[in-house]
Structures are given as structure tokens and as C-alpha cells.
Scaffold this active site. Structure first.
Site, PDB file in Angstrom:
ATOM      1  N   GLU A  69       0.859  -1.185   0.000  1.00  0.00           N
ATOM      2  CA  GLU A  69       0.000   0.000   0.000  1.00  0.00           C
ATOM      3  C   GLU A  69       0.895   1.234   0.000  1.00  0.00           C
ATOM      4  OE1 GLU A  69      -3.715   2.202   2.279  1.00  0.00           O
ATOM      5  OE2 GLU A  69      -3.548   0.013   2.281  1.00  0.00           O
ATOM      6  N   ASP A 143      -2.408  12.256  -3.651  1.00  0.00           N
ATOM      7  CA  ASP A 143      -2.449  13.699  -3.845  1.00  0.00           C
ATOM      8  C   ASP A 143      -2.620  13.980  -5.341  1.00  0.00           C
ATOM      9  OD1 ASP A 143      -1.887  16.470  -4.070  1.00  0.00           O
ATOM     10  OD2 ASP A 143      -0.665  16.393  -2.261  1.00  0.00           O
ATOM     11  N   THR A 217     -12.151   4.321   3.344  1.00  0.00           N
ATOM     12  CA  THR A 217     -11.223   5.048   4.196  1.00  0.00           C
ATOM     13  C   THR A 217     -11.852   6.310   4.763  1.00  0.00           C
ATOM     14  OG1 THR A 217     -10.344   6.415   2.403  1.00  0.00           O
ATOM     15  CG2 THR A 217      -9.334   4.248   2.717  1.00  0.00           C
TER      16      THR A 217
END
Length: 241
Positions: A69, A143, A217
Site C-alpha cells: 500500500e 495527492d 477510508t
């Protein structure tokens, strides 16, 4: 812009700040203790300046597929994946120290033993991983670097994907979740330019709905509250022939 950091690593940030608000005493203790127990090791440029390859399987107590991850945030997805897939050995990278400090106490308290952590740039790990070792990679809400002049700092770019692809086994999957439509377009342009990459979607709902076993999440819940739409992309490494 300098081409080298003080530790000798290339200057190649795709993330912003390294730390945020002050850490709590318990988090500091886990950074000083638990991190030593779960650190991947020989990843940083200071401890491995010649970039010798490591054996990721040797740092786990059990055998199994190796998953990665990239940028785990506060670690809630890592924890759920580790709990739900005890056979998987998970390498988790996060440069933001507050995120690492949030994950470590939970790994310790819950006795999760199939996660190893690199508190730094995932590309430093790419340097030292052997070829064809990864079976699955997660890149969740990276991002977006929305300004055009910053697009080269997006994680999904040809340079990063070229290296990552050599570290993936044939048949391995890269799973990307993002709420930014332009990042979807950008990712498709970069990845579908490869002859050894297959986009797993067969119908629209395949990228509108999460893959099996998805754990939402904290960032995704915020995006939903603010009216943004998640997208779920899965790409498989294929033979280039």
C-alpha cells in the site's frame, strides 16, 4: 530545485509535508519501539546507500503473497486488509509521520503481524525490492496535484510506473481509488500506454463501484460528505508479448 537530498537520495517528492500536529506521548513511544519491530529495513538511503536489493519475504514469519500500500494515511485500510487477508504479507509506506504514529499503536494493540512499515517515500522501497515480487498494490486517494505545472509530482507517472511494473509479478494488480476525475483520465493515459497493462473494467459500474473486499477510508467518507464521487481503477500486469 536540488537534485539530491541531504541523505543522498534523489529529490523526487510526490507528497507535501512530512509532519503535522504534535504527537502524543504514546505515539512517540511506539515510534521508538514498535516501529523497530515492524520496519522493513534497509530501505532508506542512509542505511543502504548502494541500494542493495532486499528479500521482502524474509522479513515476515509466514509465507504468502506480498501486497503493497502506497501512502496509507492513517492506516485504516491497511488494518482492515491485514485482518481480512491473513495469508497476505503487506508492505505499507507512508511519508507523513503522523500517519505512521497513528497506525503503529493499532498494529501493536491488535496483534497484527502481517504488516511491515516503511516510514518514508515508497519509491525508496521500489529501489531495493527484487523484480516480480508484488502481487497487489493499492494507491488510495493519492495527492492529485491539480495544477498543471505540478502534474509531474503525481505518483502515477511514467517514471514511477515503469519501476513499479518491474516489481510486479505477471498477473499482479494495481488498484487506484480517487475522487478526482482528472486523475482518472491521467491514470488511464499513463497506464494504457503500456502493452503489458490491462484495465480490468468491462462495464461502467466496474470503475464506479469498489472492488470486492473494499474498506472505505476516512478520506473517502469525507469526499462523499462533500459531494465528490469515488472512482475505482484496477489494472493487471500482463505479458508484453
Amino acid at each position: 530545485m536540488p537534485t539530491k537530498r541531504e541523505d543522498g537520495a534523489p529529490w523526487r517528492n510526490f507528497y507535501g509535508r512530512r509532519s503535522g500536529k504534535a504527537l502524543r506521548p504514546r505515539q512517540i513511544r511506539h515510534l521508538e519501539t514498535t516501529l523497530k519491530d515492524v520496519a522493513i529495513g534497509n530501505v532508506s538511503w542512509t542505511e543502504n546507500p548502494e541500494r542493495h536489493r532486499i528479500d521482502p519475504g524474509a522479513i515476515f514469519d509466514t509465507a504468502g503473497p506480498i501486497w503493497l500500500e502506497i501512502g496509507f494515511g492513517s492506516g485504516e485500510h491497511v488494518l482492515e486488509v491485514a485482518r481480512s487477508n491473513s495469508e497476505a504479507r503487506i508492505l505499507a509506506c507512508e511519508p507523513f509521520i503522523n500517519g505512521v504514529a497513528t497506525l503503529l499503536p493499532k498494529l501493536s494493540d491488535q496483534g497484527i503481524g502481517n504488516v511491515r512499515v516503511h516510514a518514508g517515500d515508497a519509491r525508496d522501497l521500489f529501489d531495493v525490492l527484487p523484480d516480480a515480487c508484488l502481487s497487489r498494490i493499492y494507491l488510495l486517494y493519492p495527492d492529485p496535484w491539480p495544477k498543471a505545472r505540478h502534474h509531474r509530482r503525481r505518483f502515477v507517472n511514467t517514471e514511477n510506473i515503469d519501476v513499479l511494473w518491474t516489481r510486479m509479478k505477471e498477473g499482479a494488480e494495481l488498484r487506484i481509488a480517487t475522487d478526482i476525475p482528472d486523475y482518472v483520465r491521467h491514470s488511464l493515459e499513463v497506464l494504457m500506454s503500456r502493452k503489458d497493462c490491462h484495465w480490468c473494467a468491462e462495464r461502467a459500474r466496474d470503475w464506479r463501484e469498489p472492488w470486492s473486499g473494499w474498506f472505505s477510508t476516512r478520506y473517502e467518507q469525507k469526499a462523499l460528505r462533500e459531494g465528490r464521487t469515488p472512482h475505482y481503477l484496477a489494472f493487471r500486469k500482463t505479458s508484453s508479448n
